[in-house]
Motif scaffolding. Structure first.
Motif, PDB file in Angstrom:
ATOM      1  N   PRO B  68       0.981  -1.264  -0.001  1.00 11.71           N
ATOM      2  CA  PRO B  68       0.314  -0.022  -0.294  1.00 11.71           C
ATOM      3  C   PRO B  68       0.829   1.006  -0.210  1.00 11.71           C
ATOM      4  CG  PRO B  68      -0.288  -1.299   2.519  1.00 11.71           C
ATOM      5  CD  PRO B  68       0.827  -2.153   1.180  1.00 11.71           C
ATOM      6  N   GLY B  69       0.372   2.272  -1.022  1.00 11.53           N
ATOM      7  CA  GLY B  69       0.924   3.309  -0.837  1.00 11.53           C
ATOM      8  C   GLY B  69       2.436   3.249  -2.535  1.00 11.53           C
ATOM      9  N   LYS B  70       2.737   2.169  -2.181  1.00 13.63           N
ATOM     10  CA  LYS B  70       4.094   1.861  -3.572  1.00 13.63           C
ATOM     11  C   LYS B  70       3.554   1.050  -3.798  1.00 13.63           C
ATOM     12  CE  LYS B  70       7.514   3.116  -0.316  1.00 13.63           C
ATOM     13  NZ  LYS B  70       9.321   2.405   0.611  1.00 13.63           N
ATOM     14  N   GLU B  71       2.325   0.684  -4.819  1.00 12.82           N
ATOM     15  CA  GLU B  71       1.386  -0.078  -5.408  1.00 12.82           C
ATOM     16  C   GLU B  71       2.524  -0.243  -7.162  1.00 12.82           C
ATOM     17  OE1 GLU B  71      -0.537   1.959  -4.190  1.00 12.82           O
ATOM     18  OE2 GLU B  71      -1.904   1.087  -2.984  1.00 12.82           O
ATOM     19  N   PHE B  72       2.997   0.229  -7.695  1.00  8.53           N
ATOM     20  CA  PHE B  72       3.950   0.842  -8.972  1.00  8.53           C
ATOM     21  C   PHE B  72       5.284   1.012  -8.602  1.00  8.53           C
ATOM     22  CE2 PHE B  72      -1.104   0.977  -9.497  1.00  8.53           C
ATOM     23  CZ  PHE B  72      -0.665  -0.199 -10.572  1.00  8.53           C
ATOM     24  N   MET B  73       5.641   0.909  -9.586  1.00  8.70           N
ATOM     25  CA  MET B  73       6.841   0.360  -9.663  1.00  8.70           C
ATOM     26  C   MET B  73       7.639   0.837 -10.624  1.00  8.70           C
ATOM     27  SD  MET B  73      10.391  -1.180  -7.654  1.00  8.70           S
ATOM     28  CE  MET B  73       9.956  -1.004  -5.837  1.00  8.70           C
ATOM     29  N   VAL B  74       8.725   2.134 -11.226  1.00 13.14           N
ATOM     30  CA  VAL B  74       9.356   2.060 -12.621  1.00 13.14           C
ATOM     31  C   VAL B  74      10.304   2.307 -12.385  1.00 13.14           C
ATOM     32  CG1 VAL B  74       9.355   3.927 -14.631  1.00 13.14           C
ATOM     33  CG2 VAL B  74       7.444   3.867 -13.288  1.00 13.14           C
ATOM     34  N   VAL B  75      11.005   1.458 -13.602  1.00 17.09           N
ATOM     35  CA  VAL B  75      12.293   0.972 -13.356  1.00 17.09           C
ATOM     36  C   VAL B  75      13.080   1.457 -13.978  1.00 17.09           C
ATOM     37  CG1 VAL B  75      14.356  -1.446 -13.110  1.00 17.09           C
ATOM     38  CG2 VAL B  75      11.780  -1.202 -11.648  1.00 17.09           C
ATOM     39  N   LEU B  93       5.675   4.634  -6.952  1.00 15.84           N
ATOM     40  CA  LEU B  93       4.475   5.797  -6.923  1.00 15.84           C
ATOM     41  C   LEU B  93       3.887   4.718  -6.887  1.00 15.84           C
ATOM     42  CD1 LEU B  93       4.951   6.127 -10.458  1.00 15.84           C
ATOM     43  CD2 LEU B  93       5.671   7.728  -9.098  1.00 15.84           C
ATOM     44  N   ALA B  94       2.537   5.545  -5.768  1.00 20.43           N
ATOM     45  CA  ALA B  94       0.618   5.268  -4.982  1.00 20.43           C
ATOM     46  C   ALA B  94       0.607   5.160  -6.071  1.00 20.43           C
ATOM     47  CB  ALA B  94       0.837   6.305  -4.432  1.00 20.43           C
ATOM     48  N   GLU B  95      -1.427   4.214  -6.438  1.00 26.34           N
ATOM     49  CA  GLU B  95      -1.792   4.384  -7.035  1.00 26.34           C
ATOM     50  C   GLU B  95      -2.887   5.366  -7.299  1.00 26.34           C
ATOM     51  OE1 GLU B  95      -3.813   0.696  -7.117  1.00 26.34           O
ATOM     52  OE2 GLU B  95      -4.683   0.883  -8.578  1.00 26.34           O
ATOM     53  N   ALA B  96      -3.243   6.251  -5.877  1.00 24.67           N
ATOM     54  CA  ALA B  96      -3.836   7.416  -5.771  1.00 24.67           C
ATOM     55  C   ALA B  96      -3.140   8.179  -6.710  1.00 24.67           C
ATOM     56  CB  ALA B  96      -3.653   7.928  -4.452  1.00 24.67           C
TER      57      ALA B  96
END
Lengths: 408, 166
Positions: B68-75, B93-96
């Motif tokens: 939660p709060g870090k649902e996505f990651m860009v690499v 990144l957070a989903e919100a």
């Protein structure tokens, strides 16, 4: 005579003519244009015959490999990789195996590494052979293409001997090769080493110094080194622009450091340079194949990693351990370690990268393919800006954009 | 030969606590940063007169729905040809608030890489010149690489995961 009817060509020069309207033409090149060698669309804005700008649409054969891979055990992903660059499938297959081996920390024996080098270099030859001979077709020389297809056929026969398939090869296994080189395979490889040079020389004779070919390709679709780097070019296309980056030399894998070969570079990054770089690379690949087959080490062709490498079928029928491992591997009971790997190999078109994240299960948590075609094809509108349509076809042809790799 | 230590120290000196979570899985220097600092870091590495990370190898996304709060990651993967050195930079990144600045100003190749990441994960790259779907059809109303979309037909009852060992 005054009432004679004025026909259009009799209209005096000073008559009131409608004002000339200048318009740009929009041309759909593709998606199924025979000259694009694959399914992708370019909406070109043209001023007469000159291209002003282009908009690309890709994804026509997108098959969601990355999504599918998330539900497949590692050994089943191999069949996805050979459908990317189908002109040089073994490189994709073996590159994938090497990625998994890196994750599992499996050391592959020398013999398997040499066999892999032979297969990958043969694949590179077929890849470049197609690209260069098709470039000939696009400039109007059909003969060369048909002539060299015979040689590609012979390489495909070698594939058949090594893995049983021709196009979608599914070659090798995690941990080595699925079988040793048979005597027939060795004979066929040696025959190919002998019979290929005359054919390649003839193709060179047909095109390299051919006035028409040179006029059609020199200064066509050039890209500067700076732009090429910014666009993430790799492989022959980057080398044609003048930088000698080759994964095989910079980060040797599969014993490439044992072989002596040169990296050809171009100067102008135009279609002719790309052609010449690929041409020379075929000679270098042949040289590597020759060295590898002559110095093929003895020993096992697969690593001693029973939990990952399928045991020989004979063993499965008579030994309990082999049966257990066979069952566990096929049913996907073997978990991979948790880890994160980026592994790159020099594919036919450039740096083919596999970014694999394992969360400890039987399937990857995430797998991303760095597909060279996908990354450099976005430079295409810039490269053909201001050129004629016929030159744009040559530019695309010499970039060797493979639709399967582009769309994954 | 450039060492992981050296690059990590240079980044720490320049960006302080904005770079964190240093790691080296299989020898590849990996670090995390915030989305505010990602473009300055890429710029720093790209234009550093010694390191010269002139090659942006890859951009991709990852979905961690249970984070939660870090649902996505860009690499981001970068490569310095001069030193034959690779570095991996991650941004959570957070989903919100799924926005990150674009790298197209630094690297032309970031254009399609970011479009692909948007196409599959719905990550918004702010400032991107042409952020639209690239491999999937324009009419698609979901982001297929997110983990909540199952691969197989969810209405089928004869294919349970248990039967396939997953």
């Amino acid at each position: 005579m005054a009432d004679i009817e004025l026909l259009p060509h009799n209209v005096p020069a000073n008559a009131d003519l409608p004002e000339l309207v200048e318009e740009l033409t929009t041309l759909n090149l593709g998606p199924t244009h025979p000259a694009t060698h694959g399914i992708f669309q370019n909406i070109l804005k043209m001023d007469g015959e000159k291209i002003i700008s282009g908009e690309q649409t890709i994804g026509y054969i997108h098959r969601a490999f990355e999504k599918i891979a998330e539900r497949r055990p590692f050994y089943q992903i191999t069949t996805l990789t050979d459908r990317m660059n189908y002109c040089s499938s073994p490189i994709n297959n073996l590159g994938w195996h090497m990625t998994v081996e890196k994750l599992l920390s499996v050391e592959v024996p020398k013999r398997a590494q040499y066999i892999r080098v032979i297969m990958m270099e043969l694949a590179r030859i077929t890849d470049h052979l197609i690209c260069n001979s098709i470039l000939g077709v696009d400039t109007g020389a059909f003969t060369g293409f048909l002539y060299v297809m015979q040689k590609r056929e012979e390489v495909y026969e070698i594939y058949e001997e090594v893995c049983g398939a021709r196009l979608t090869t599914n070659m090798g296994r995690v941990g080595g090769m699925e079988r040793d080189l048979s005597s027939t395979a060795v004979r066929k490889i040696k025959e190919f080493i002998k019979s290929f040079p005359p054919v390649l020389r003839e193709l060179e004779k047909l095109l390299n110094r051919n006035r028409i070919f040179m006029d059609r390709t020199i200064n066509v679709g050039p890209i500067s080194l700076e732009r090429a780097l910014s666009y993430g070019f790799t492989g022959p296309n980057l080398r044609a622009a003048g930088l000698d980056y080759d994964v095989r030399v910079m980060n040797p894998y599969s014993s490439y450091e044992d072989f002596e070969f040169d990296i050809p570079v171009g100067q102008n990054g135009d279609t002719y340079d790309r052609y010449m770089v690929r041409n020379e690379e075929m000679w270098q690949s042949l040289k590597i194949v020759e060295q590898a087959i002559n110095n093929l080490p003895e020993g096992p062709y697969y690593a001693d990693a029973p939990e990952y490498y399928l045991p020989p079928k004979k063993e499965v029928y008579r030994s309990m351990e082999a049966l257990i491992y066979h069952f566990k591997i096929v049913m996907g009971e073997i978990d991979a370690p948790i880890g994160e790997v980026y592994n790159a190999v020099e594919g036919g078109n450039g740096e083919l990268g596999f970014y694999l994240i394992s969360d400890g299960g039987r399937t990857p948590y995430r797998l991303h393919f760095r597909r060279p075609s996908f990354i450099y094809y976005q430079a295409y509108p810039e490269m053909c800006k201001g050129s004629t349509l016929s030159d744009a076809i040559l530019t695309m042809s010499s970039l060797n954009v493979i639709a399967g790799e582009l769309d994954a | 030969m450039l060492s992981n230590q050296e690059v990590a120290e240079a980044l720490l000196e320049k960006f302080g606590d904005q770079v964190f979570d240093f790691d080296e899985p299989y020898g590849l220097l990996t670090l995390s940063t915030s989305r505010e600092e990602i473009i300055p870091i890429l710029d720093f590495l790209h234009n550093h007169k010694n390191y010269q990370f002139i090659f942006l190898t890859d951009i991709t996304g990852i979905h961690y729905p249970d984070n939660p709060g870090k649902e996505f990651m860009v690499v981001y993967h970068m490569h310095s040809f001069v030193h034959n050195f690779r570095v991996r930079i991650k941004v959570s990144l957070a989903e919100a608030d799924i926005h990150i600045p674009t790298a197209t100003g630094l690297f032309a190749c970031a254009n399609w890489m970011e479009r692909e990441t948007y196409d599959f994960f719905g990550i918004m790259f702010d400032g991107h010149p042409n952020l639209k779907r690239i491999l999937n059809i324009d009419e698609m109303d979901y982001f297929p690489m997110r983990r909540e979309f199952p691969m197989e037909d969810a209405t089928r009852e004869d294919k349970t995961d248990a039967l396939f060992g997953r």
